[in-house]
Design a protein around this motif. Structure first.
Motif, mmCIF file in Angstrom:
data_model
loop_
_atom_site.group_PDB
_atom_site.id
_atom_site.type_symbol
_atom_site.label_atom_id
_atom_site.label_comp_id
_atom_site.label_asym_id
_atom_site.label_seq_id
_atom_site.Cartn_x
_atom_site.Cartn_y
_atom_site.Cartn_z
ATOM 1 N N ALA A 1 0.829 -1.210 0.000
ATOM 2 C CA ALA A 1 0.000 0.000 0.000
ATOM 3 C C ALA A 1 0.862 1.258 0.000
ATOM 4 O O ALA A 1 0.561 2.232 -0.701
ATOM 5 N N ARG A 2 1.958 1.221 0.765
ATOM 6 C CA ARG A 2 2.869 2.373 0.800
ATOM 7 C C ARG A 2 3.479 2.629 -0.573
ATOM 8 O O ARG A 2 3.526 3.777 -1.047
ATOM 9 N N LEU A 3 3.932 1.575 -1.234
ATOM 10 C CA LEU A 3 4.593 1.739 -2.524
ATOM 11 C C LEU A 3 3.612 2.079 -3.640
ATOM 12 O O LEU A 3 3.987 2.737 -4.612
ATOM 13 N N ALA A 4 2.367 1.631 -3.494
ATOM 14 C CA ALA A 4 1.361 1.932 -4.520
ATOM 15 C C ALA A 4 1.165 3.435 -4.668
ATOM 16 O O ALA A 4 0.935 3.940 -5.775
ATOM 17 N N THR A 5 1.280 4.174 -3.575
ATOM 18 C CA THR A 5 1.122 5.634 -3.633
ATOM 19 C C THR A 5 2.284 6.295 -4.365
ATOM 20 O O THR A 5 2.187 7.433 -4.798
ATOM 21 N N GLN A 6 3.406 5.554 -4.501
ATOM 22 C CA GLN A 6 4.584 6.069 -5.195
ATOM 23 C C GLN A 6 4.720 5.504 -6.602
ATOM 24 O O GLN A 6 5.701 5.791 -7.297
ATOM 25 N N GLY A 7 3.747 4.686 -7.004
ATOM 26 C CA GLY A 7 3.798 4.080 -8.329
ATOM 27 C C GLY A 7 4.852 2.998 -8.448
ATOM 28 O O GLY A 7 5.345 2.721 -9.545
ATOM 29 N N LYS A 8 5.204 2.361 -7.327
ATOM 30 C CA LYS A 8 6.221 1.322 -7.329
ATOM 31 C C LYS A 8 5.615 -0.040 -7.013
ATOM 32 O O LYS A 8 4.528 -0.136 -6.460
ATOM 33 N N ARG A 9 6.367 -1.097 -7.375
ATOM 34 C CA ARG A 9 5.953 -2.460 -7.062
ATOM 35 C C ARG A 9 6.844 -3.041 -5.975
ATOM 36 O O ARG A 9 7.973 -2.599 -5.767
ATOM 37 N N LEU A 10 6.320 -4.060 -5.308
ATOM 38 C CA LEU A 10 7.004 -4.658 -4.167
ATOM 39 C C LEU A 10 7.578 -6.027 -4.518
ATOM 40 O O LEU A 10 6.902 -6.868 -5.108
ATOM 41 N N ALA A 11 8.835 -6.237 -4.128
ATOM 42 C CA ALA A 11 9.476 -7.554 -4.215
ATOM 43 C C ALA A 11 9.772 -8.009 -2.788
ATOM 44 O O ALA A 11 10.226 -7.213 -1.962
ATOM 45 N N VAL A 12 9.517 -9.274 -2.508
ATOM 46 C CA VAL A 12 9.687 -9.812 -1.162
ATOM 47 C C VAL A 12 10.705 -10.943 -1.194
ATOM 48 O O VAL A 12 10.554 -11.891 -1.956
ATOM 49 N N ARG A 13 11.727 -10.828 -0.364
ATOM 50 C CA ARG A 13 12.690 -11.923 -0.194
ATOM 51 C C ARG A 13 12.545 -12.462 1.222
ATOM 52 O O ARG A 13 12.940 -11.806 2.192
ATOM 53 N N ILE A 14 11.967 -13.627 1.345
ATOM 54 C CA ILE A 14 11.768 -14.238 2.659
ATOM 55 C C ILE A 14 13.078 -14.759 3.221
ATOM 56 O O ILE A 14 13.363 -14.620 4.412
ATOM 57 N N ASN A 15 13.894 -15.380 2.391
ATOM 58 C CA ASN A 15 15.097 -16.054 2.877
ATOM 59 C C ASN A 15 16.351 -15.196 2.747
ATOM 60 O O ASN A 15 17.212 -15.440 1.910
ATOM 61 N N GLY A 16 16.452 -14.206 3.631
ATOM 62 C CA GLY A 16 17.660 -13.396 3.658
ATOM 63 C C GLY A 16 18.803 -14.149 4.313
ATOM 64 O O GLY A 16 19.947 -14.105 3.853
ATOM 65 N N THR A 17 18.497 -14.855 5.409
ATOM 66 C CA THR A 17 19.500 -15.661 6.119
ATOM 67 C C THR A 17 18.886 -17.008 6.502
ATOM 68 O O THR A 17 19.154 -17.548 7.573
#
Length: 300
Positions: A140-156
């Protein structure tokens, strides 16, 4: 699930997470997903695109959660007998020796990583419910900026991501969330996961000292990329090729699903490439067991 029921469940899950964080001396408003601006690993994403932002989950790797809990929890038995999972079931000795969880800013966030790992061990359903809610907030935060979200669950870590979560954020408007990860497992689909209806999950294989040259050849021949760490310091050039395959600079960004776009000329029509990473020195890793590969010497 009706909205009021979902929010009630999220509230209960958050209360549990807050109590776990307090038990180990963590913050009063703990979060699971670290935003791009809060991670040195993700900061370079902004250098290649302003259309995406990435969030990442950092946990205590391998089996470190149990001992960290016993050392830091004020009342270790408060939540009963905890079944601590191995969150890096396919890690190698070399991988564990050079794990970046103790390096830099990550090394100063041990309590936060412990609280996340403990929540995952104590109540996995609550863990994924809060992940889902944080994804909702970031999107929702990024939608107001016209951006898309990428999620990386496995950082470590290297845990399973529930397909229901991936599917939920595969939206029909083409603005859905993309889940991207590295894995050392051989039992998960590489590249774009066809089990996800909209193909919004991308996984890249990360080589260890146990990965043979033949395995690397086979994965690349199948059209997938392979991540390889090299004995190259920060600021130095990576090799141009390895085992006869093109090497691209994996330190430029962490949006691995964009490698075929950012490095279009390096990728053939059918084959993958080596995604090279520079060796990051970790204080507790005098021996990397061959995990960090030497730069091949070119003669002639």
């Amino acid at each position: 699930m009706k909205r009021h029921i979902r929010m009630a469940r999220v509230k209960l899950a958050r209360a549990l997470y807050h109590s776990i964080s307090a038990e180990v001396g963590g913050g009063k408003a703990p979060y699971l997903l670290t935003p791009q601006k809060g991670s040195a690993k993700l900061a370079h994403n902004a250098d290649i695109t302003d259309k995406w932002e990435q969030v990442i989950l950092y946990m205590l790797p391998h089996r470190l959660g149990r001992s960290a809990w016993e050392q830091n929890a004020a009342r270790p038995a408060l939540f009963g007998a905890i079944n601590w999972p191995n969150v890096c079931s396919h890690s190698s000795a070399g991988c564990r020796a050079v794990c970046l969880h103790a390096a830099g800013r990550l090394g100063m966030a041990e309590i936060a990583k412990l609280a996340r790992t403990a929540l995952y061990a104590i109540d996995p359903d609550a863990f994924w419910l809060l992940i889902d809610d944080e994804i909702r907030r970031h999107r929702a935060r990024l939608a107001t900026q016209g951006k898309r979200l990428a999620v990386r669950i496995n950082g470590t870590s290297d845990i399973d991501v529930p397909l229901w979560l991936v599917d939920k954020w595969d939206t029909a408007d083409g603005r859905g969330v993309v889940f991207t990860d590295y894995t050392k497992r051989t039992d998960v689909p590489l590249g774009w996961d066809h089990r996800a209806p909209g193909r919004n999950r991308y996984t890249v294989f990360s080589a260890t000292e146990r990965t043979t040259d033949a395995q690397i050849h086979d994965i690349i021949a199948a059209g997938h990329n392979v991540v390889v760490p090299f004995q190259v310091k920060r600021g130095e050039d990576l090799p141009q090729s390895y085992l006869g395959h093109t090497v691209i600079d994996g330190d430029k960004h962490d949006l691995r699903f964009l490698d075929h776009v950012v490095e279009r000329e390096a990728h053939g029509d059918r084959y993958g490439v080596i995604v090279g990473l520079r060796y990051k020195v970790v204080p507790h890793s005098p021996e990397h067991h061959g995990f960090i590969r030497p730069v091949p010497v070119t003669i002639g």
